[in-house]
Design a protein around this motif. Structure first.
Motif, PDB file in Angstrom:
ATOM      1  N   TRP A 120       0.772  -1.655  -0.061  1.00 35.03           N
ATOM      2  CA  TRP A 120       0.446   0.197   0.042  1.00 35.03           C
ATOM      3  C   TRP A 120       1.039   1.662  -0.358  1.00 35.03           C
ATOM      4  O   TRP A 120       0.775   2.273  -0.956  1.00 35.03           O
ATOM      5  CB  TRP A 120      -0.918  -0.011   0.677  1.00 35.03           C
ATOM      6  N   ASP A 121       1.448   1.000   0.854  1.00 35.15           N
ATOM      7  CA  ASP A 121       3.237   2.722   0.520  1.00 35.15           C
ATOM      8  C   ASP A 121       3.332   2.752  -0.891  1.00 35.15           C
ATOM      9  O   ASP A 121       4.213   3.777  -0.365  1.00 35.15           O
ATOM     10  CB  ASP A 121       3.420   2.376   1.988  1.00 35.15           C
ATOM     11  N   GLU A 122       3.542   1.310  -1.330  1.00 29.36           N
ATOM     12  CA  GLU A 122       4.627   1.940  -2.278  1.00 29.36           C
ATOM     13  C   GLU A 122       4.051   2.492  -3.079  1.00 29.36           C
ATOM     14  O   GLU A 122       4.207   3.066  -4.755  1.00 29.36           O
ATOM     15  CB  GLU A 122       5.241   0.956  -2.548  1.00 29.36           C
ATOM     16  N   ILE A 123       2.293   2.249  -3.220  1.00 26.11           N
ATOM     17  CA  ILE A 123       1.259   3.220  -4.243  1.00 26.11           C
ATOM     18  C   ILE A 123       0.952   4.079  -4.628  1.00 26.11           C
ATOM     19  O   ILE A 123       1.175   4.809  -3.670  1.00 26.11           O
ATOM     20  CB  ILE A 123       0.003   2.531  -4.521  1.00 26.11           C
ATOM     21  N   PRO A 124       1.226   5.103  -5.527  1.00 31.26           N
ATOM     22  CA  PRO A 124       1.698   7.281  -5.118  1.00 31.26           C
ATOM     23  C   PRO A 124       0.453   6.794  -5.176  1.00 31.26           C
ATOM     24  O   PRO A 124      -0.626   6.427  -5.866  1.00 31.26           O
ATOM     25  CB  PRO A 124       1.578   7.383  -6.864  1.00 31.26           C
ATOM     26  N   GLY A 125       0.136   7.888  -4.705  1.00 31.26           N
ATOM     27  CA  GLY A 125      -1.297   8.804  -3.821  1.00 31.26           C
ATOM     28  C   GLY A 125      -1.975   7.483  -3.122  1.00 31.26           C
ATOM     29  O   GLY A 125      -3.604   8.200  -2.746  1.00 31.26           O
ATOM     30  N   ALA A 126      -1.770   6.410  -2.722  1.00 31.43           N
ATOM     31  CA  ALA A 126      -2.373   5.867  -2.752  1.00 31.43           C
ATOM     32  C   ALA A 126      -3.059   5.887  -0.320  1.00 31.43           C
ATOM     33  O   ALA A 126      -4.192   6.685  -0.087  1.00 31.43           O
ATOM     34  CB  ALA A 126      -2.312   4.143  -2.125  1.00 31.43           C
ATOM     35  N   ARG A 127      -2.421   6.336  -0.117  1.00 33.72           N
ATOM     36  CA  ARG A 127      -2.000   6.818   1.337  1.00 33.72           C
ATOM     37  C   ARG A 127      -2.216   8.479   1.055  1.00 33.72           C
ATOM     38  O   ARG A 127      -2.314   8.937   0.497  1.00 33.72           O
ATOM     39  CB  ARG A 127      -0.203   7.005   1.948  1.00 33.72           C
ATOM     40  N   GLY A 128      -2.798   8.782   2.515  1.00 37.48           N
ATOM     41  CA  GLY A 128      -3.229   9.260   2.989  1.00 37.48           C
ATOM     42  C   GLY A 128      -4.914   9.569   3.169  1.00 37.48           C
ATOM     43  O   GLY A 128      -5.760  11.230   2.666  1.00 37.48           O
ATOM     44  N   CYS A 129      -5.857   8.749   2.658  1.00 32.39           N
ATOM     45  CA  CYS A 129      -7.307   9.156   2.788  1.00 32.39           C
ATOM     46  C   CYS A 129      -8.200   9.484   4.671  1.00 32.39           C
ATOM     47  O   CYS A 129      -8.796  10.739   4.089  1.00 32.39           O
ATOM     48  CB  CYS A 129      -7.724   7.642   2.474  1.00 32.39           C
TER      49      CYS A 129
END
Length: 139
Positions: free
Chosen positions: A24-33
Motif C-alpha cells: 500500500w505505501d508504495e502505490i502513488p496516491g494511495a496513502r492519505g485517505c
C-alpha cells in the motif's frame, strides 16, 4: 450558488488493527485517505459558509463508511459506491491492488448539477480542503 457539492473520492481508509493491502505505501496516491477526511472535517464550516455540501466517496461498503464517519467524528456523510456506478457514469480512474479495485483520489466540485472543477491528482491529500476553499473563493 444554492446547489454546490464537493465530492472527494478516495481509495480506501484503514481500520484499527486491520492490515492495509500489501504494498500500500508504495502505490502513488494511495496513502492519505484519513488525513484527507480529517482535513475536510477541519474545514467543514468554511465550506458550508461557501454554500458547499461535502461528501466523501469510496468503493468501501456502507457499513465501513458509517463506522469511519463515527470513529473520526466527521460532520458530513461518506458515500459507498461498491458497484462503481460513478466510474461508469463519469469514467473515473481506478487502480487494482491484490484483488481490490479502488478509486484513485480526486475531488469534484459541482454546481447546480454540473461538474465545474476536478482536482486530479490530489496532492497532498491533507491540504485538499484548503485547495477547494481557495478555488471556491476565486470562482
Amino acid at each position: 450558488i444554492q446547489n454546490r457539492v464537493v465530492l472527494y473520492v478516495y481509495p480506501l481508509t484503514g481500520q484499527p488493527n486491520v492490515a492495509l493491502p500489501a504494498g500500500w505505501d508504495e502505490i502513488p496516491g494511495a496513502r492519505g485517505c484519513t488525513p484527507q477526511a480529517c482535513d475536510f472535517s477541519n474545514h467543514h464550516q468554511a465550506l458550508v459558509n461557501l454554500n458547499a455540501r461535502v461528501y466523501g466517496l469510496s468503493s468501501q461498503t456502507t457499513a465501513y463508511q458509517s463506522e469511519l464517519k463515527t470513529r473520526l467524528h466527521l460532520p458530513f456523510d461518506l458515500l459507498s459506491d461498491t458497484d462503481f456506478k460513478l466510474k461508469q457514469l463519469l469514467n473515473l480512474p481506478t487502480f487494482t491492488v491484490g484483488s481490490l479495485v479502488l478509486y484513485k483520489r480526486l475531488t469534484l466540485i459541482a454546481e447546480n448539477g454540473l461538474i465545474r472543477k476536478v482536482f486530479y491528482p490530489v496532492f497532498p491529500p491533507d491540504e485538499n480542503a484548503k485547495q477547494v476553499i481557495d478555488w471556491l473563493q476565486a470562482h
